[in-house]
Design a protein around this motif. Sequence first.
Motif, PDB file in Angstrom:
ATOM      1  N   UNK A 146       0.800  -0.870   0.154  1.00  0.00           N
ATOM      2  CA  UNK A 146      -0.139   0.091   0.072  1.00  0.00           C
ATOM      3  C   UNK A 146       0.860   1.328  -0.031  1.00  0.00           C
ATOM      4  N   UNK A 147       1.805   1.331   0.810  1.00  0.00           N
ATOM      5  CA  UNK A 147       2.804   2.605   0.906  1.00  0.00           C
ATOM      6  C   UNK A 147       3.604   2.542  -0.347  1.00  0.00           C
ATOM      7  N   UNK A 148       4.205   1.250  -0.552  1.00  0.00           N
ATOM      8  CA  UNK A 148       5.132   1.553  -1.727  1.00  0.00           C
ATOM      9  C   UNK A 148       4.563   1.803  -3.220  1.00  0.00           C
ATOM     10  N   UNK A 149       3.369   1.315  -3.250  1.00  0.00           N
ATOM     11  CA  UNK A 149       2.566   2.041  -4.605  1.00  0.00           C
ATOM     12  C   UNK A 149       2.639   3.505  -4.682  1.00  0.00           C
ATOM     13  N   UNK A 187      -0.378   3.380 -15.022  1.00  0.00           N
ATOM     14  CA  UNK A 187      -1.318   2.505 -15.393  1.00  0.00           C
ATOM     15  C   UNK A 187      -1.674   1.363 -14.117  1.00  0.00           C
ATOM     16  N   UNK A 188      -0.644   0.994 -13.411  1.00  0.00           N
ATOM     17  CA  UNK A 188      -0.895   0.267 -12.324  1.00  0.00           C
ATOM     18  C   UNK A 188      -1.455   0.885 -11.381  1.00  0.00           C
ATOM     19  N   UNK A 189      -1.242   2.276 -10.931  1.00  0.00           N
ATOM     20  CA  UNK A 189      -1.912   2.613  -9.793  1.00  0.00           C
ATOM     21  C   UNK A 189      -3.569   2.846 -10.076  1.00  0.00           C
ATOM     22  N   UNK A 190      -3.644   3.144 -11.556  1.00  0.00           N
ATOM     23  CA  UNK A 190      -5.219   3.337 -11.885  1.00  0.00           C
ATOM     24  C   UNK A 190      -5.982   1.946 -11.913  1.00  0.00           C
ATOM     25  N   UNK A 191      -5.192   0.802 -12.251  1.00  0.00           N
ATOM     26  CA  UNK A 191      -5.871  -0.372 -11.927  1.00  0.00           C
ATOM     27  C   UNK A 191      -6.131  -0.613 -10.721  1.00  0.00           C
ATOM     28  N   UNK A 192      -5.130  -0.644  -9.600  1.00  0.00           N
ATOM     29  CA  UNK A 192      -5.238  -0.612  -8.350  1.00  0.00           C
ATOM     30  C   UNK A 192      -6.460   0.011  -7.748  1.00  0.00           C
ATOM     31  N   UNK A 193      -6.669   1.515  -7.981  1.00  0.00           N
ATOM     32  CA  UNK A 193      -7.741   2.027  -7.671  1.00  0.00           C
ATOM     33  C   UNK A 193      -8.835   1.568  -7.934  1.00  0.00           C
ATOM     34  N   UNK A 194      -9.140   1.076  -9.259  1.00  0.00           N
ATOM     35  CA  UNK A 194     -10.345   0.495  -9.705  1.00  0.00           C
ATOM     36  C   UNK A 194     -10.821  -0.555  -9.156  1.00  0.00           C
ATOM     37  N   UNK A 195      -9.592  -1.641  -8.827  1.00  0.00           N
ATOM     38  CA  UNK A 195      -9.709  -2.785  -8.031  1.00  0.00           C
ATOM     39  C   UNK A 195     -10.272  -2.705  -6.530  1.00  0.00           C
ATOM     40  N   UNK A 196      -9.682  -1.614  -5.813  1.00  0.00           N
ATOM     41  CA  UNK A 196     -10.061  -1.576  -4.433  1.00  0.00           C
ATOM     42  C   UNK A 196     -11.372  -1.029  -4.504  1.00  0.00           C
ATOM     43  N   UNK A 197     -11.736  -0.058  -5.265  1.00  0.00           N
ATOM     44  CA  UNK A 197     -13.029   0.691  -5.232  1.00  0.00           C
ATOM     45  C   UNK A 197     -14.031  -0.543  -5.564  1.00  0.00           C
ATOM     46  N   UNK A 231      -4.724  -5.346  -0.666  1.00  0.00           N
ATOM     47  CA  UNK A 231      -4.749  -3.702  -0.588  1.00  0.00           C
ATOM     48  C   UNK A 231      -6.057  -3.384  -0.137  1.00  0.00           C
ATOM     49  N   UNK A 232      -7.295  -4.353  -0.030  1.00  0.00           N
ATOM     50  CA  UNK A 232      -8.551  -4.087   0.190  1.00  0.00           C
ATOM     51  C   UNK A 232      -8.772  -3.581   1.393  1.00  0.00           C
ATOM     52  N   UNK A 233      -8.016  -4.087   2.365  1.00  0.00           N
ATOM     53  CA  UNK A 233      -8.087  -3.793   3.739  1.00  0.00           C
ATOM     54  C   UNK A 233      -7.813  -2.111   4.106  1.00  0.00           C
ATOM     55  N   UNK A 234      -7.428  -1.540   3.300  1.00  0.00           N
ATOM     56  CA  UNK A 234      -7.129   0.005   3.475  1.00  0.00           C
ATOM     57  C   UNK A 234      -8.025   0.789   2.600  1.00  0.00           C
ATOM     58  N   UNK A 235      -9.143   1.065   3.050  1.00  0.00           N
ATOM     59  CA  UNK A 235     -10.379   1.708   2.224  1.00  0.00           C
ATOM     60  C   UNK A 235      -9.587   2.991   1.664  1.00  0.00           C
ATOM     61  N   UNK A 236      -8.743   3.997   2.432  1.00  0.00           N
ATOM     62  CA  UNK A 236      -8.647   5.143   1.848  1.00  0.00           C
ATOM     63  C   UNK A 236      -7.294   5.022   0.851  1.00  0.00           C
ATOM     64  N   UNK A 237      -6.716   3.916   0.464  1.00  0.00           N
ATOM     65  CA  UNK A 237      -5.540   3.761  -0.244  1.00  0.00           C
ATOM     66  C   UNK A 237      -5.932   4.245  -1.656  1.00  0.00           C
ATOM     67  N   UNK A 238      -7.306   4.012  -2.175  1.00  0.00           N
ATOM     68  CA  UNK A 238      -7.700   4.515  -3.507  1.00  0.00           C
ATOM     69  C   UNK A 238      -7.570   5.957  -3.686  1.00  0.00           C
TER      70      UNK A 238
END
Length: 899
Positions: free
Chosen positions: A138-141, A200-210, A219-226
Amino acid sequence: MARDLRALFGSNDRSLGTEEVFTNREGQWAQVAGAIAEHLARVAAPGFDVQDLEAARRNVLVFHGIGGVGKTTLSRKLEAALTVAESRPRQWGEPTWPATPRLLPVRIDLARSAGMDFERLVLTLRLALAGLDRALPAFDLALVRYWEHNHPGESLEEYLRRAGLVSRFAKALPGQVQGALSKAAEELALPGVVGSAVGQVTTAVVRAVRERRTTARALAGCPRLADLLEAEPDLEALSYYSHLLAYEIDRLPARKAVVPVVLLDGWEDVGDRTHRELERLIQRVVWLLPNVLFIITGRSRLQWADDALQGQLDYTGPAAWPQLAAHIPATRTPRAVAPAGMGPAADRQVLIGDFSPEDCDDYLARRLTADGRPLIGDELRQVITARSHGLPLFLDLAVMRFLEIRRTRTPEAADFDHDFPALVARTLQDLTPDERHVLRAVSLLDAFDIALATATAGMTHQAAALRLAERPFVRENQLALWPYHLHGVVRSAIRRADDHTDDRWSDQDWARAAARAFDALGDQWTSSPDGGRRLLVACLRQGLTLARDHRLGLGWLSEAAWAYVSDSVWEPLVLRPAGTGEDRNGGQQPATAADALVETLNALARRQHEHRSRTVQRLAAVVDTHLLPEDLHHLAVYYLAKAQRDLGHRAGSRHGMQIVADGAGRLAPAARRGLVHLARLAGDFPAAHTAAQGLGWKGRQHRVEGDILWPHGDMRRAADAYLAARTQAEQHGVAGERATSQAQRAFTLAFTDPQVADDEIDLAEQLLTGLDLRATTLTVRTASIVRDAGADGVDDRLEILRTEARTAGIVAAQAALELAAAFHHAVRGDDAALAAVQARLRDLARTGDYAYYTDIAHYMAGLTPDTPSDVHWLDDEEAVRTTWRALVTARQGGDERAR
């Protein structure tokens, strides 16, 4: 809350509120141990949630105290003790916290000298966790997105090396961060090319988390990541990334679990109590990392629990920081042992030294109250605070004096311009007779070492001085030239208070000790030829004070003064004359030779920061007294004439220079150079050139030749002359002359070759490091204007420099700057701006000096002045005009090619 019984029984006023203001002077380890045990218990409790952003924070412990009291040493010792058990001092005792999870100490030096900024602070925190040998996704991304945005093209590994953030884990961190990116791309099944693109990766991560996809389960356990990945990746966002770090620390597996203990040292350099931008960012990190314990060392208490800071910091007030709220302010009690816990008030702000001014005021405000308000008013508290030097004992005595005076009248500020005999008594009470003797002797000195203390006391053995140096009122700084100095208020009390002890000193005793101290300082300087300017300036400061205050002869000070002047470095001496009567300008008139020498050297140093007219006033007053011996009198006359020349006072300058030149003393060659300068400034170049040939090194012949050549546009020969002058200065070890010659070389080359001038200007700036040469600094900055002539943005820089040159009162600097401005406007073809510069140059030349600068400004534009000056060039006027015009056209051609 205990009552202060002594204050309570010092007054008949039953409405008087008194508090026992107390602090623990020992037991810092016990405080730390209690804080760690409490923190571990809290983060292990079932209800603890790192994502709770509203719960009060109890993860801060503060040690505060005056500078030099040992806060940094304590911070380092704590880091060592928490890292390796064997490093823990035996008297600290065994830890009182469980063995697991493991503590991870991280010490960060916030001092300005350490070069720590907020970005490095965050990287240091992450670097400390690199030893866990795992990515913190989460932090490293978020970090890699921030890095790509703010450091394009710069690898994290290279930055860590360049920034000095080197540890055994420094090489592992970039791989872990990149691994987090690759892992995320793999889990989201992104194509290889896309997977290497951070955006591209961070965009995909945001979409997946949301969308709460199972592929993003790590990463899903950190709701503020997106939200954080979508935010603009600036410093503000970086400060919020610490929330992700808290999340990753919290989810570490048991075998890798750690509890970081972050030691932030040098908090006073984070900012003052007005500018809190960096403090706001760091406080946010502390708040968002509730599972990390922060031990902060600084000079004052943290104000985070003060509601008045709302709006300046994100989290304020006692509800947010219950353990940082102001409880009973602490005072000094010697050698007390702290309790194992944090005490009933759980005050996490611990004083380990003298009070800061803010704490002095707080002490006085709380010590005596009436109807809930401070009994001692604001202005009186400020006076007492200033006199106390932060010593709690002085504050305590001042409170009792306040109560005593209050019985008969209202206390006034003058009542506390007072040195308490009790301070002397308490200071001397447990000293041996020899130690008392040495203490009185060293009170004459700002700082001392063992040898100086022994000589000043007139002793043949050092034992008493060695024992005295171990006393708590003797402060130590091993980096200083003389490592020891007395606490300010103790020194003042010893020197000024009525001393009723049996072994008190008479006036003759003090006079003899002052003479011994003066001689000892002279011996240290004369016997250490390699001591350098640091020793010279230190001996001068103390020696001048002793000679002035005790009416001693100049002795070794005469040679020391010449040594001080010889390098043209001009370190401030910060000495004030103690003469009697008034001079013709309404100031104090020197009464002794020492007074006159103090004023002379102070005037020479201060001229780098004052208008030259003030320098003329001060030196003229010294010259009028005729108190100095002839050679030093000529020193004052020479620099008076030099300041007069800077102001354009030609007649006065020539008169003074001629006196010194005729005197055939040490400054005669410099005075002859001064006469050459006056001829040059008047435009008589042939006479100046002829006279310059006999100046030699002492008259700085090569530099003078350069000064004559460059107005003719002969920049190559002028630069060569300045190079020869710089080389000679290096050979003779004269730092000021070396910097001045290099500054002039940079100025001349800036007209002909901006690229070469860039390096020459850099070198001049390097040579100015550690020197206080205002005119030379202005020359270097003017050279940068010439180098950049024709470029955008130069006009704004010109206005700033004009203001600084006028403030300095140096006509030569103003004239050179206007010539640079003329070159700039000529290159741009701005006739209106050039005409304005020519008018300013005519105004500067109204005394007759620098008149040929106006001619040169016309030559640059290919014009002939309407009323040419009476200048006598070495060449014919047409050759000079052609040369200057060629310099402009060459620059215009270069600019055109660049475009």
